[in-house]
Design a protein around this motif. Structure first.
Motif, PDB file in Angstrom:
ATOM      1  N   UNK A 189       1.438  -1.323   0.512  1.00  0.00           N
ATOM      2  CA  UNK A 189       0.026   0.378   0.363  1.00  0.00           C
ATOM      3  C   UNK A 189       0.655   0.976  -0.337  1.00  0.00           C
ATOM      4  N   UNK A 190       2.164   1.404   1.083  1.00  0.00           N
ATOM      5  CA  UNK A 190       2.285   2.392   0.857  1.00  0.00           C
ATOM      6  C   UNK A 190       3.618   2.503  -0.912  1.00  0.00           C
ATOM      7  N   UNK A 191       4.086   1.083  -1.292  1.00  0.00           N
ATOM      8  CA  UNK A 191       4.729   1.813  -2.565  1.00  0.00           C
ATOM      9  C   UNK A 191       3.430   1.815  -3.368  1.00  0.00           C
ATOM     10  N   UNK A 192       2.292   2.081  -3.792  1.00  0.00           N
ATOM     11  CA  UNK A 192       1.176   1.979  -4.706  1.00  0.00           C
ATOM     12  C   UNK A 192       0.861   3.527  -4.168  1.00  0.00           C
ATOM     13  N   UNK A 193       1.385   3.947  -2.524  1.00  0.00           N
ATOM     14  CA  UNK A 193       0.296   5.501  -2.398  1.00  0.00           C
ATOM     15  C   UNK A 193       1.197   5.765  -3.104  1.00  0.00           C
ATOM     16  N   UNK A 194       3.208   5.708  -2.582  1.00  0.00           N
ATOM     17  CA  UNK A 194       3.871   6.644  -3.332  1.00  0.00           C
ATOM     18  C   UNK A 194       3.787   7.299  -4.601  1.00  0.00           C
ATOM     19  N   UNK A 195       3.723   5.396  -5.620  1.00  0.00           N
ATOM     20  CA  UNK A 195       3.648   5.345  -7.068  1.00  0.00           C
ATOM     21  C   UNK A 195       2.296   6.765  -7.493  1.00  0.00           C
ATOM     22  N   UNK A 196       0.975   6.976  -6.665  1.00  0.00           N
ATOM     23  CA  UNK A 196      -0.196   7.757  -7.001  1.00  0.00           C
ATOM     24  C   UNK A 196       0.997   9.541  -6.775  1.00  0.00           C
ATOM     25  N   UNK A 197       1.131   9.826  -5.212  1.00  0.00           N
ATOM     26  CA  UNK A 197       2.138  10.724  -5.492  1.00  0.00           C
ATOM     27  C   UNK A 197       2.700  11.129  -6.781  1.00  0.00           C
ATOM     28  N   UNK A 198       3.723  10.007  -6.766  1.00  0.00           N
ATOM     29  CA  UNK A 198       4.439  10.519  -7.906  1.00  0.00           C
ATOM     30  C   UNK A 198       4.129  11.024  -9.323  1.00  0.00           C
ATOM     31  N   UNK A 224      -4.259  19.708  -4.746  1.00  0.00           N
ATOM     32  CA  UNK A 224      -5.399  18.998  -3.848  1.00  0.00           C
ATOM     33  C   UNK A 224      -4.914  17.206  -4.153  1.00  0.00           C
ATOM     34  N   UNK A 225      -4.720  16.926  -4.941  1.00  0.00           N
ATOM     35  CA  UNK A 225      -3.981  15.078  -5.757  1.00  0.00           C
ATOM     36  C   UNK A 225      -3.294  15.288  -4.648  1.00  0.00           C
ATOM     37  N   UNK A 226      -2.515  16.573  -4.847  1.00  0.00           N
ATOM     38  CA  UNK A 226      -0.902  15.619  -4.524  1.00  0.00           C
ATOM     39  C   UNK A 226      -0.397  15.979  -2.911  1.00  0.00           C
ATOM     40  N   UNK A 227      -1.640  16.383  -3.057  1.00  0.00           N
ATOM     41  CA  UNK A 227      -1.531  16.732  -1.076  1.00  0.00           C
ATOM     42  C   UNK A 227      -1.672  15.814   0.083  1.00  0.00           C
ATOM     43  N   UNK A 228      -3.247  15.520  -0.960  1.00  0.00           N
ATOM     44  CA  UNK A 228      -4.219  13.882  -0.510  1.00  0.00           C
ATOM     45  C   UNK A 228      -3.030  12.901  -0.804  1.00  0.00           C
ATOM     46  N   UNK A 229      -2.550  12.509  -1.712  1.00  0.00           N
ATOM     47  CA  UNK A 229      -1.555  11.433  -1.664  1.00  0.00           C
ATOM     48  C   UNK A 229      -0.401  11.629  -0.952  1.00  0.00           C
ATOM     49  N   UNK A 230      -0.378  12.918  -0.858  1.00  0.00           N
ATOM     50  CA  UNK A 230       0.999  12.994   0.087  1.00  0.00           C
ATOM     51  C   UNK A 230       0.319  12.321   2.002  1.00  0.00           C
ATOM     52  N   UNK A 231      -0.484  12.189   2.070  1.00  0.00           N
ATOM     53  CA  UNK A 231      -1.542  12.108   3.149  1.00  0.00           C
ATOM     54  C   UNK A 231      -1.846  10.820   3.148  1.00  0.00           C
ATOM     55  N   UNK A 232      -1.979  10.080   2.177  1.00  0.00           N
ATOM     56  CA  UNK A 232      -2.087   8.726   2.513  1.00  0.00           C
ATOM     57  C   UNK A 232      -1.203   8.046   2.346  1.00  0.00           C
ATOM     58  N   UNK A 233       0.121   8.226   1.766  1.00  0.00           N
ATOM     59  CA  UNK A 233       1.268   7.604   1.939  1.00  0.00           C
ATOM     60  C   UNK A 233       2.026   7.786   3.108  1.00  0.00           C
ATOM     61  N   UNK A 234       1.361   9.149   3.811  1.00  0.00           N
ATOM     62  CA  UNK A 234       2.654   9.016   5.775  1.00  0.00           C
ATOM     63  C   UNK A 234       1.083   8.130   5.731  1.00  0.00           C
ATOM     64  N   UNK A 235       0.210   7.739   5.889  1.00  0.00           N
ATOM     65  CA  UNK A 235      -0.489   6.890   6.544  1.00  0.00           C
ATOM     66  C   UNK A 235      -0.387   6.300   6.487  1.00  0.00           C
ATOM     67  N   UNK A 236      -0.215   5.285   5.250  1.00  0.00           N
ATOM     68  CA  UNK A 236       0.102   4.408   5.138  1.00  0.00           C
ATOM     69  C   UNK A 236       1.129   3.887   5.798  1.00  0.00           C
ATOM     70  N   UNK A 237       2.577   4.553   5.387  1.00  0.00           N
ATOM     71  CA  UNK A 237       3.588   4.269   5.983  1.00  0.00           C
ATOM     72  C   UNK A 237       3.752   4.322   7.579  1.00  0.00           C
ATOM     73  N   UNK A 238       2.522   5.480   8.393  1.00  0.00           N
ATOM     74  CA  UNK A 238       2.238   4.971   9.302  1.00  0.00           C
ATOM     75  C   UNK A 238       1.383   3.812   9.966  1.00  0.00           C
ATOM     76  N   UNK A 239       0.572   3.280   9.137  1.00  0.00           N
ATOM     77  CA  UNK A 239       0.257   2.513   9.376  1.00  0.00           C
ATOM     78  C   UNK A 239       1.161   0.988   9.451  1.00  0.00           C
ATOM     79  N   UNK A 240       2.127   1.035   8.310  1.00  0.00           N
ATOM     80  CA  UNK A 240       3.316   0.187   8.307  1.00  0.00           C
ATOM     81  C   UNK A 240       4.175   0.370   9.753  1.00  0.00           C
ATOM     82  N   UNK A 241       4.345   0.974  10.261  1.00  0.00           N
ATOM     83  CA  UNK A 241       5.218   1.143  11.223  1.00  0.00           C
ATOM     84  C   UNK A 241       4.142   0.800  12.813  1.00  0.00           C
ATOM     85  N   UNK A 242       2.841   0.972  12.942  1.00  0.00           N
ATOM     86  CA  UNK A 242       2.857   0.824  14.176  1.00  0.00           C
ATOM     87  C   UNK A 242       2.003  -0.243  13.739  1.00  0.00           C
ATOM     88  N   UNK A 243       2.613  -2.093  13.790  1.00  0.00           N
ATOM     89  CA  UNK A 243       1.443  -3.184  14.212  1.00  0.00           C
ATOM     90  C   UNK A 243       1.138  -3.025  14.949  1.00  0.00           C
TER      91      UNK A 243
END
Length: 686
Positions: A189-198, A224-243
């Motif tokens: 999910x983090x990789x995909x969200x980073x792909x969406x951001x890029x 707005x798209x860039x801000x949203x995907x940046x937030x989504x990428x950080x969220x999935x990264x946060x979820x990845x760290x907080x198991x």
């Protein structure tokens, strides 16, 4: 596909309250258009010529007291000065009578303008000015609403996608059960969200390079798209760290990949393809195409909200109470449940939305009536499959909007017959194949009185619905149809929640066989909480379905097929196969957009009637949603009934059919229906 994260302690309002306000704003903006139309009519009835009074009259600048004789002489003299030779010879190109007539008309028009100005100035009373101020405010509100639809959609999608990620609510083939499932899912999910951001960043940069005059609105949309995907990428990264601590150790890698959300898989496929062909901005471009149909996607969000509010009411339970006195065998009750569900399915826009909204109640009622798990799961998955061809289903409206060859009246007209056919096939299959119960209905003398008593409890709901519909009909001149349903249904459901809040307040919502009503605020909050997660999962999946459609379009896969067939039968066979596969891998709305651009033209050129083709498309999609490997409606069923019930069904003994009845039975019913819908009409016109 699991849930986690927010607790029901009020903190969830941090995401769902903004989503609620955004959805309410969509209803407000769409309703304000109806209000404005009525205000214009009312203004014209109160003050004749109100349309001219909407702006302050401007005093004419002409002279109404012109000396006509002097003006004629001046005009003729002017001509002489312009043409000295004609004056010397005593000749004139202008007829003095025509010049006089023209000046007289000009003076008359000037005096009329002054008269009109005086009349309008006299009519511009304080009452008119006050009314006009309100009317113009509503007009400005409508203009603002139309301009802001795209921004509302982007904010809604991103806000809800972040919520779905935090709550682990994205749609996947299986739930996250182990730490390995969790790590694999959130890593991808983090990789995909980073792909969406890029992709969004590259799309913004390429837009600047191609057009240096990008408007501020377009720039805001990109940001707005860039801000949203940046937030989504950080969220999935946060979820990845907080198991989370509630996951089992270990796991199987093959099963872990099944826990990856479908939107992630679609993003990785489309993003990789676009990167390989040197078109890294591809995903961003196709997501941007959602903005061209922003009103449609916002309507999807409204329908999800309606479905979730329906889930908070007692309506589903009260409807089942009507049939409970007859003590129907489980198979017959399953048929009744699926057929009755067709109407609310049509009003919630798509089959998946209704499964999410009412699936849990349908499953629990069937199980309470003695239905085996597989039968109850099959009926729950199919509960949303019958009504997609009935008025006012949003999917049919989208088809008519994108295809000028068909109209909503034609599609809904034939949709009734398709509904009758699919309902008949489902009834025959359920009541004949693997029937395990005897038909010992309760005597009418025993069943009829409690059934009538149950019907009486539905009367107030019918009155509330009728009151809202009549209010819109007579106050705003809006009829309940496929075009007005998205803005009427949320109001209807809010009215029903308000009615239940008032009527059950003293009883605290406790009644035998009914849900424990939470009150208006908690019910609305619970509905919006569920809506927020579901919109994030569905709209992100829908957006990436459009991107997958772009991959199919750019890869020219359809170019490998003939652009027209000599035989409509051969063409129909190919259409059926393609449409079922699209239904397996794509969301309905994204698939309709793709089919419109590719497959539909081949069908028309091959002699398949447009209405026939789209009826086949709708049935094929529903078969696809019930077909492995994805089987979206079964995934949604598992989400609402719980993973435990599905696992318990899979462990039951029996024949091959009995062990897989929840999958096979819907496939038989919809498969036979698809064959009949696809090929029988060809006998009459091909």
């Amino acid at each position: 596909m699991s849930q986690g994260g927010f607790r029901r302690n009020g903190l969830e309002w941090l995401s769902s309250l903004p989503a609620c306000l955004l959805l309410l704003s969509v209803v407000l903006f769409s309703t304000s258009s109806d209000i404005h139309n009525q205000m214009l009519r009312g203004g014209e009835q109160l003050w004749s010529g109100y349309y001219k009074l909407r702006v302050d009259p401007v005093q004419p600048t002409c002279d109404p007291n012109v000396d006509i004789d002097a003006a004629v002489q001046e005009e003729l003299a002017k001509e002489g000065s312009d043409n000295p030779m004609a004056a010397l010879l005593g000749a004139s190109e202008k007829d003095p009578d025509e010049v006089r007539l023209a000046i007289e008309r000009s003076v008359a028009d000037c005096r009329q303008s002054y008269q009109s100005y005086e009349n309008l100035k006299d009519k511009l009373t304080p009452g008119v000015k006050a009314y006009r101020a309100v009317e113009l405010f509503v007009a400005d509100l409508i203009a603002f609403g139309l301009e802001s639809q795209r921004y509302i959609l982007v904010i809604l999608v991103m806000l809800c996608a972040v919520t779905a990620t935090l709550t682990r609510h994205h749609i996947a083939m299986r739930a996250m059960e182990t730490r390995l499932d969790y790590m694999v899912s959130h890593t991808l999910q983090t990789i995909a969200n980073a792909m969406l951001l890029g992709s969004s960043v590259i799309f913004r940069q390429s837009s600047f390079g191609a057009d240096t005059t990008m408007s501020s609105d377009e720039l805001l949309l990109h940001n707005l798209w860039i801000t949203g995907f940046a937030a989504l990428t950080l969220t999935s990264l946060y979820r990845l760290i907080r198991v989370p601590d509630d996951l089992r150790e270990g796991g199987d890698l093959n099963k872990a990949f099944l826990a990856v959300p479908l939107y992630t898989v679609m993003c990785l496929i489309s993003g990789t393809y676009f990167a390989l062909i040197g078109h890294a901005s591809g995903i961003g471009i196709y997501l941007g195409k959602m903005m061209e149909l922003s009103d449609m996607f916002l309507n999807v969000g409204l329908y999800v909200w309606v479905g979730m509010m329906l889930k908070q009411t007692r309506l589903a339970t009260l409807v089942f109470n009507v049939f409970r006195p007859w003590r129907m065998p489980p198979e017959m009750l399953a048929v009744v449940a699926v057929l009755v569900a067709a109407v609310p399915t049509a009003y919630t826009g798509a089959s998946g939305i209704f499964v999410i909204a009412a699936g849990a109640v349908i499953y629990s009622e069937l199980r309470a009536a003695g239905a085996r798990r597989h039968l109850a799961l099959a009926a729950t998955a199919m509960s949303g499959s019958m009504g997609v061809v009935l008025r006012p289903c949003l999917l049919v409206v989208v088809i008519a909007y994108l295809n000028r060859e068909v109209t909503t009246d034609e599609l809904f007209g034939w949709g009734i017959w398709v509904f009758v056919l699919t309902a008949t096939m489902f009834t025959v299959v359920v009541l004949t194949v693997n029937r395990q119960s005897k038909f010992n209905l309760a005597p009418a003398s025993m069943a009829f009185p409690p059934m009538m008593s149950a019907l009486k409890q539905l009367i107030p709901y019918a009155l509330v619905i009728t009151a809202v519909v009549l209010l819109y009909r007579f106050a705003l001149d809006v009829q309940m149809d496929e075009f007005s349903a998205p803005r009427l249904l949320p109001v209807i459901m809010l009215a029903i929640l308000l009615y239940e809040h008032v009527s059950l307040k003293n009883r605290k919502g406790r009644a035998s066989g009914e849900i424990n009503h939470q009150g208006l605020e908690r019910s609305l909050r619970s509905a919006t909480n569920d809506t927020t997660a579901e919109i994030g999962a569905l709209l992100l999946l829908l957006g990436l379905s459009v991107s997958i459609g772009g991959v199919i379009e750019r890869s020219h896969i359809m170019g490998a097929f003939p652009q027209a067939f000599d035989s409509a039968w051969s063409a129909m066979l190919l259409m059926v196969l393609i449409l079922v596969v699209l239904g397996m891998i794509m969301d309905a709305f994204g698939a309709v957009i793709l089919v419109t651009a590719t497959v539909a033209t081949i069908a028309y050129s091959s002699g398949i009637h447009p209405i026939h083709f789209w009826m086949v498309t709708l049935v094929a999609f529903e078969l696809g949603y019930l077909s492995p490997p994805v089987a979206l409606n079964h995934l949604l069923t598992r989400q609402v009934v719980g993973e435990g019930e599905v696992l318990a069904a899979q462990q039951e003994e029996g024949t091959f059919y009995q062990r897989h009845e929840r999958i096979i039975m819907p496939l038989i019913a919809m498969g036979i229906s698809l064959v009949l819908v696809a090929f029988v009409p060809l006998l009459f016109y091909a």
